[in-house]
Design a protein around this motif. Structure first.
Motif: not given
Length: 88
Positions: A1-9, A11-20, A58-67
């Motif tokens: 089992m590995e660990f990943y970093t997720a950003v959660i926000r 959006s439009a009444g739902y929660w969205v998690s993005l793996c960096l 591949a990891p997401i780019s800074i531009e993708e994270l910003h978006e």
């Protein structure tokens, strides 16, 4: 089992998690459901990647994270983000 970093926000009444580390996304009605969906998506991705040799990751780019973080910010004044360690 590995660990990943997720950003959660929210959006439009739902929660969205993005793996960096790989750009995989999960969505749910609350934070925990978004994380659970992200874990399922990561596990599915890992299963396919184990049998296919031409899967790119591949990891997401800074531009993708910003978006991701700025979506809908023009309409909302609240900035509700969370960073978590996710095991999958």
């Amino acid at each position: 089992m590995e660990f990943y970093t997720a950003v959660i926000r929210q959006s439009a009444g739902y929660w969205v998690s993005l793996c960096l580390e790989n750009g995989i996304v999960g969505q749910g009605k609350n934070q925990q459901e978004a994380i659970d969906k992200l874990k399922e998506a990561i596990e599915s991705f890992q299963a396919v990647r184990a049998i296919e040799n031409n899967i790119y990751t591949a990891p997401i780019s800074i531009e993708e994270l910003h978006e991701f973080l700025m979506v809908e910010d023009r309409q909302n004044d609240s900035e509700s983000y969370e960073l978590r360690k996710v095991y999958a």
